[in-house]
Structure formats: C-alpha cells, structure tokens
Design a protein around this motif. Structure first.
Motif, PDB file in Angstrom:
ATOM      1  N   ALA A 216      -4.620   8.250  14.620  1.00 23.34           N
ATOM      2  CA  ALA A 216      -4.277   8.264  13.197  1.00 23.34           C
ATOM      3  C   ALA A 216      -5.515   8.470  12.333  1.00 23.34           C
ATOM      4  CB  ALA A 216      -3.576   6.957  12.817  1.00 23.34           C
ATOM      5  N   TYR A 217      -6.623   7.836  12.696  1.00 20.74           N
ATOM      6  CA  TYR A 217      -7.887   8.062  11.983  1.00 20.74           C
ATOM      7  C   TYR A 217      -8.248   9.536  11.979  1.00 20.74           C
ATOM      8  CZ  TYR A 217      -9.493   3.168  11.507  1.00 20.74           C
ATOM      9  OH  TYR A 217      -9.654   1.866  11.141  1.00 20.74           O
ATOM     10  N   ASN A 218      -8.090  10.153  13.122  1.00 17.88           N
ATOM     11  CA  ASN A 218      -8.426  11.568  13.263  1.00 17.88           C
ATOM     12  C   ASN A 218      -7.616  12.426  12.303  1.00 17.88           C
ATOM     13  OD1 ASN A 218      -9.839  13.698  14.490  1.00 17.88           O
ATOM     14  ND2 ASN A 218      -8.180  14.094  15.928  1.00 17.88           N
ATOM     15  N   VAL A 219      -6.332  12.124  12.193  1.00 19.50           N
ATOM     16  CA  VAL A 219      -5.455  12.863  11.283  1.00 19.50           C
ATOM     17  C   VAL A 219      -5.900  12.683   9.843  1.00 19.50           C
ATOM     18  CG1 VAL A 219      -3.110  12.980  10.338  1.00 19.50           C
ATOM     19  CG2 VAL A 219      -3.455  12.829  12.817  1.00 19.50           C
ATOM     20  N   VAL A 220      -6.174  11.427   9.459  1.00 19.96           N
ATOM     21  CA  VAL A 220      -6.562  11.137   8.076  1.00 19.96           C
ATOM     22  C   VAL A 220      -7.873  11.839   7.727  1.00 19.96           C
ATOM     23  CG1 VAL A 220      -7.354   9.299   6.514  1.00 19.96           C
ATOM     24  CG2 VAL A 220      -5.301   8.964   7.906  1.00 19.96           C
ATOM     25  N   LEU A 221      -8.846  11.793   8.621  1.00 20.71           N
ATOM     26  CA  LEU A 221     -10.135  12.453   8.355  1.00 20.71           C
ATOM     27  C   LEU A 221      -9.969  13.956   8.136  1.00 20.71           C
ATOM     28  CD1 LEU A 221     -12.463  10.580  10.885  1.00 20.71           C
ATOM     29  CD2 LEU A 221     -12.580  10.488   8.386  1.00 20.71           C
ATOM     30  N   LYS A 222      -9.109  14.569   8.914  1.00 23.10           N
ATOM     31  CA  LYS A 222      -8.891  16.011   8.774  1.00 23.10           C
ATOM     32  C   LYS A 222      -8.181  16.357   7.463  1.00 23.10           C
ATOM     33  CE  LYS A 222      -8.740  17.168  13.708  1.00 23.10           C
ATOM     34  NZ  LYS A 222      -7.889  17.593  14.847  1.00 23.10           N
ATOM     35  N   LYS A 223      -7.301  15.438   7.006  1.00 23.26           N
ATOM     36  CA  LYS A 223      -6.512  15.701   5.806  1.00 23.26           C
ATOM     37  C   LYS A 223      -7.258  15.362   4.513  1.00 23.26           C
ATOM     38  CE  LYS A 223      -2.441  16.942   7.558  1.00 23.26           C
ATOM     39  NZ  LYS A 223      -1.678  18.128   7.141  1.00 23.26           N
TER      40      LYS A 223
ATOM     41  N   ARG B 198       0.825  -1.208   0.000  1.00 24.48           N
ATOM     42  CA  ARG B 198       0.000   0.000   0.000  1.00 24.48           C
ATOM     43  C   ARG B 198       0.864   1.266   0.000  1.00 24.48           C
ATOM     44  NH1 ARG B 198      -2.751  -4.112   1.399  1.00 24.48           N
ATOM     45  NH2 ARG B 198      -5.039  -4.191   1.515  1.00 24.48           N
ATOM     46  N   ILE B 199       1.951   1.228   0.762  1.00 24.47           N
ATOM     47  CA  ILE B 199       2.864   2.372   0.759  1.00 24.47           C
ATOM     48  C   ILE B 199       3.498   2.534  -0.624  1.00 24.47           C
ATOM     49  CG2 ILE B 199       5.029   3.274   1.689  1.00 24.47           C
ATOM     50  CD1 ILE B 199       4.296   1.957   4.364  1.00 24.47           C
ATOM     51  N   LEU B 200       3.862   1.413  -1.233  1.00 26.34           N
ATOM     52  CA  LEU B 200       4.476   1.446  -2.560  1.00 26.34           C
ATOM     53  C   LEU B 200       3.524   2.055  -3.589  1.00 26.34           C
ATOM     54  CD1 LEU B 200       6.861   0.702  -4.368  1.00 26.34           C
ATOM     55  CD2 LEU B 200       5.842  -1.574  -4.653  1.00 26.34           C
ATOM     56  N   ILE B 201       2.254   1.680  -3.525  1.00 28.28           N
ATOM     57  CA  ILE B 201       1.264   2.240  -4.451  1.00 28.28           C
ATOM     58  C   ILE B 201       1.186   3.757  -4.293  1.00 28.28           C
ATOM     59  CG2 ILE B 201      -1.200   2.349  -5.009  1.00 28.28           C
ATOM     60  CD1 ILE B 201      -1.334  -0.650  -4.220  1.00 28.28           C
ATOM     61  N   LEU B 202       1.174   4.230  -3.052  1.00 29.00           N
ATOM     62  CA  LEU B 202       1.140   5.670  -2.799  1.00 29.00           C
ATOM     63  C   LEU B 202       2.372   6.364  -3.371  1.00 29.00           C
ATOM     64  CD1 LEU B 202      -0.193   6.219   0.852  1.00 29.00           C
ATOM     65  CD2 LEU B 202      -1.201   7.070  -1.269  1.00 29.00           C
ATOM     66  N   MET B 203       3.534   5.780  -3.118  1.00 25.90           N
ATOM     67  CA  MET B 203       4.771   6.412  -3.578  1.00 25.90           C
ATOM     68  C   MET B 203       4.857   6.415  -5.098  1.00 25.90           C
ATOM     69  SD  MET B 203       7.562   5.059  -0.765  1.00 25.90           S
ATOM     70  CE  MET B 203       8.873   6.188  -1.282  1.00 25.90           C
TER      71      MET B 203
ATOM     72  N   LEU C  47      -6.005   4.700   0.849  1.00 27.15           N
ATOM     73  CA  LEU C  47      -4.803   3.921   1.159  1.00 27.15           C
ATOM     74  C   LEU C  47      -4.267   4.233   2.557  1.00 27.15           C
ATOM     75  CD1 LEU C  47      -3.070   3.961  -2.310  1.00 27.15           C
ATOM     76  CD2 LEU C  47      -3.828   1.929  -1.071  1.00 27.15           C
ATOM     77  N   SER C  48      -4.387   5.485   2.976  1.00 27.51           N
ATOM     78  CA  SER C  48      -3.934   5.834   4.328  1.00 27.51           C
ATOM     79  C   SER C  48      -4.745   5.071   5.369  1.00 27.51           C
ATOM     80  CB  SER C  48      -4.045   7.341   4.562  1.00 27.51           C
ATOM     81  OG  SER C  48      -3.136   8.044   3.759  1.00 27.51           O
ATOM     82  N   LYS C  49      -6.068   5.025   5.176  1.00 27.81           N
ATOM     83  CA  LYS C  49      -6.909   4.268   6.107  1.00 27.81           C
ATOM     84  C   LYS C  49      -6.557   2.783   6.068  1.00 27.81           C
ATOM     85  CE  LYS C  49     -11.633   3.033   7.357  1.00 27.81           C
ATOM     86  NZ  LYS C  49     -11.323   1.592   7.422  1.00 27.81           N
ATOM     87  N   GLU C  50      -6.309   2.253   4.868  1.00 29.20           N
ATOM     88  CA  GLU C  50      -5.965   0.836   4.755  1.00 29.20           C
ATOM     89  C   GLU C  50      -4.630   0.528   5.434  1.00 29.20           C
ATOM     90  OE1 GLU C  50      -6.173  -0.582   0.778  1.00 29.20           O
ATOM     91  OE2 GLU C  50      -8.365  -0.458   0.699  1.00 29.20           O
TER      92      GLU C  50
ATOM     93  N   LYS D  76      -6.573  16.200   0.372  1.00 27.87           N
ATOM     94  CA  LYS D  76      -5.815  15.138  -0.296  1.00 27.87           C
ATOM     95  C   LYS D  76      -6.690  14.430  -1.329  1.00 27.87           C
ATOM     96  CE  LYS D  76      -1.963  15.212   2.295  1.00 27.87           C
ATOM     97  NZ  LYS D  76      -0.599  15.337   1.759  1.00 27.87           N
ATOM     98  N   SER D  77      -6.065  13.574  -2.126  1.00 27.75           N
ATOM     99  CA  SER D  77      -6.819  12.812  -3.132  1.00 27.75           C
ATOM    100  C   SER D  77      -7.587  11.665  -2.479  1.00 27.75           C
ATOM    101  CB  SER D  77      -5.851  12.234  -4.174  1.00 27.75           C
ATOM    102  OG  SER D  77      -5.035  11.245  -3.569  1.00 27.75           O
ATOM    103  N   ILE D  78      -8.561  11.150  -3.221  1.00 33.60           N
ATOM    104  CA  ILE D  78      -9.325   9.991  -2.732  1.00 33.60           C
ATOM    105  C   ILE D  78      -8.391   8.808  -2.524  1.00 33.60           C
ATOM    106  CG2 ILE D  78     -10.825   8.209  -3.668  1.00 33.60           C
ATOM    107  CD1 ILE D  78     -12.873  10.157  -4.256  1.00 33.60           C
ATOM    108  N   GLU D  79      -7.427   8.632  -3.443  1.00 37.57           N
ATOM    109  CA  GLU D  79      -6.473   7.522  -3.321  1.00 37.57           C
ATOM    110  C   GLU D  79      -5.688   7.617  -2.012  1.00 37.57           C
ATOM    111  OE1 GLU D  79      -7.295   8.234  -7.620  1.00 37.57           O
ATOM    112  OE2 GLU D  79      -6.724   9.518  -5.935  1.00 37.57           O
ATOM    113  N   TRP D  80      -5.272   8.840  -1.686  1.00 37.90           N
ATOM    114  CA  TRP D  80      -4.523   9.038  -0.434  1.00 37.90           C
ATOM    115  C   TRP D  80      -5.378   8.657   0.768  1.00 37.90           C
ATOM    116  CZ3 TRP D  80      -4.953  11.599   4.157  1.00 37.90           C
ATOM    117  CH2 TRP D  80      -3.793  11.738   4.931  1.00 37.90           C
ATOM    118  N   CYS D  81      -6.627   9.097   0.775  1.00 36.58           N
ATOM    119  CA  CYS D  81      -7.514   8.828   1.910  1.00 36.58           C
ATOM    120  C   CYS D  81      -7.756   7.332   2.080  1.00 36.58           C
ATOM    121  CB  CYS D  81      -8.864   9.532   1.713  1.00 36.58           C
ATOM    122  SG  CYS D  81      -8.753  11.324   1.784  1.00 36.58           S
TER     123      CYS D  81
END
Length: 222
Positions: A174-181, A106-111, A192-195, A185-190
């Motif tokens: 971490a959920y809190n951070v992702v929701l705020k960002k 998942r990190i690789l896909i993001l990068m 994959l970050s949650k995953e 951010k892009s849908i893909e970021w949201c």
C-alpha cells in the motif's frame, strides 16, 4: 493451595468474564468499519457519515466498559503481575476500537474534501478492515476458550499473529501505491492515505499485543 491464591484466581476469572462484554463491543465496532467500506466505494458521503456515527458510538460504548474494567481491576485482590496483565489487556483491546474510529475519521475527511481513495487503496482498506474484524472475533474466541483449554486459546492467538503478519506485508504494498500516486494527487490525499494505512496496521498490532497477553494469562490460569 492457599486461600489467597485460590481467591485471587477466582477474581481473575470473573474479570475475564467481564472482558467478554468489552470485546463484544469492540467486535461490533470492527464490523461497523468493515460495513462502511461499501459506501466509500460508492462515494456515498451521507451513508458513510451515518456509518461513522455508528462507529463512534460503538467506540464510546467500548470506552465505558474499559473504564469499568479498569476500576474493577484496581480494586480486587489479585497478584500485582496478573493485575498488570489485565490492565494491559483492557487498554490494548480498547485501542482496537479507537483505531477503527480514527480510520473512519480520516476517510470522512477525505470524502468531505471530495478526495477519493483510488481502487488499490480501497482494496487495501477493505481487506485490512476485514482482517481487523477477524482479529477481534479471534480475541473473543480466545478469551471464551480460557476456561476450557490453554492449548485451544494458544491456537486462537497463533491465528491472530498470522493475520498481523499478512497485514505487515500488505502495508508495504500500500505504501508503494501511495508513493507512486502522490505526484498526481494533493498533499492532503498523500498525508491522509498514509495515515489510513498506518492506523489500520496499528489496529492489527494491538491485536497481536492482545494475543501475547492472552497467552500469558492462559499459562497463568492453567
């Protein structure tokens, strides 16, 4: 003590010895994931790809041990309840390595998509990857201690539980951070970050499950 009971317990102890090789490979996998985080921070895609290949290779090697153990457990003469414990032990230990590989992917896909984990997410990944490595090492220590002392084994499993509870708390932050960002951010970021958060936490959940099984084995073998 009956001959059957004695033989069954001796076979269980041999299988547990064989589990150590499996766990050692899982420990290597968790260490490789932990080591890879520095390349994510540095946005070094090529180095991270090499790390991911190493994580994948180690996970496949762990899978070979898993298949051998499953075959061994299915063929030896042991009590059905103990067989179930040992099968579940094998599967849950192996899934820790699987989750490490899944996080790396998942990190690789993001990068590769030129998306970046923000500093808060990087701190989370780094912290939890370290805790997964600690859990794997504690599992190894717990299994090694089974021959010496059930109490010592239980102490190791208690430490695993504490780490898992810490990760539960970190996950909510971490959920809190992702929701705020997510608004910026892009849908893909949201997604994959949650995953990534969920998969890291699932690895620690499997560690706790392994700890529960080892406790039961400690009582059975004592």
């Amino acid at each position: 003590m009956s001959t059957w009971f004695w033989t069954s317990k001796q076979m269980e102890k041999k299988i547990l010895d064989d589990h150590l090789k499996h766990v050692e490979k899982v420990v290597e996998t968790t260490r490789a994931l932990e080591d890879s985080v520095s390349h994510v921070r540095n946005r070094d895609l090529n180095s991270f790809m090499k790390d991911y290949e190493k994580i994948s290779s180690l996970e496949r090697e762990a899978d070979v041990f898993k298949r051998a153990l499953m075959k061994e457990v299915s063929q030896v003469l042991i009590h059905p309840i103990d067989r179930e414990y040992l099968i579940n032990l094998t599967l849950n230990i192996d899934q820790i390595a699987g989750y490490c590989r899944a996080v790396g992917k998942r990190i690789l896909i993001l990068m590769e998509a030129s998306e970046e984990l923000d500093e808060h997410m990087m701190d989370y990944v780094s912290t939890v990857a370290s805790k997964i490595r600690q859990i794997a090492e504690l599992i190894l220590s717990a299994l090694q201690s089974l021959k010496r002392s059930a109490q010592e084994t239980i102490e190791y499993t208690n430490e695993i539980e504490k780490i898992e509870e810490e990760v539960d708390d970190l996950k909510l932050e971490a959920y809190n951070v992702v929701l705020k960002k997510c608004n910026e951010k892009s849908i893909e970021w949201c997604i994959l970050s949650k995953e990534i958060i969920d998969t890291l936490e699932e690895a620690t959940d499997k560690g706790e499950r392994v700890a529960d099984i080892i406790r039961m084995l400690a009582v059975s073998l004592s």
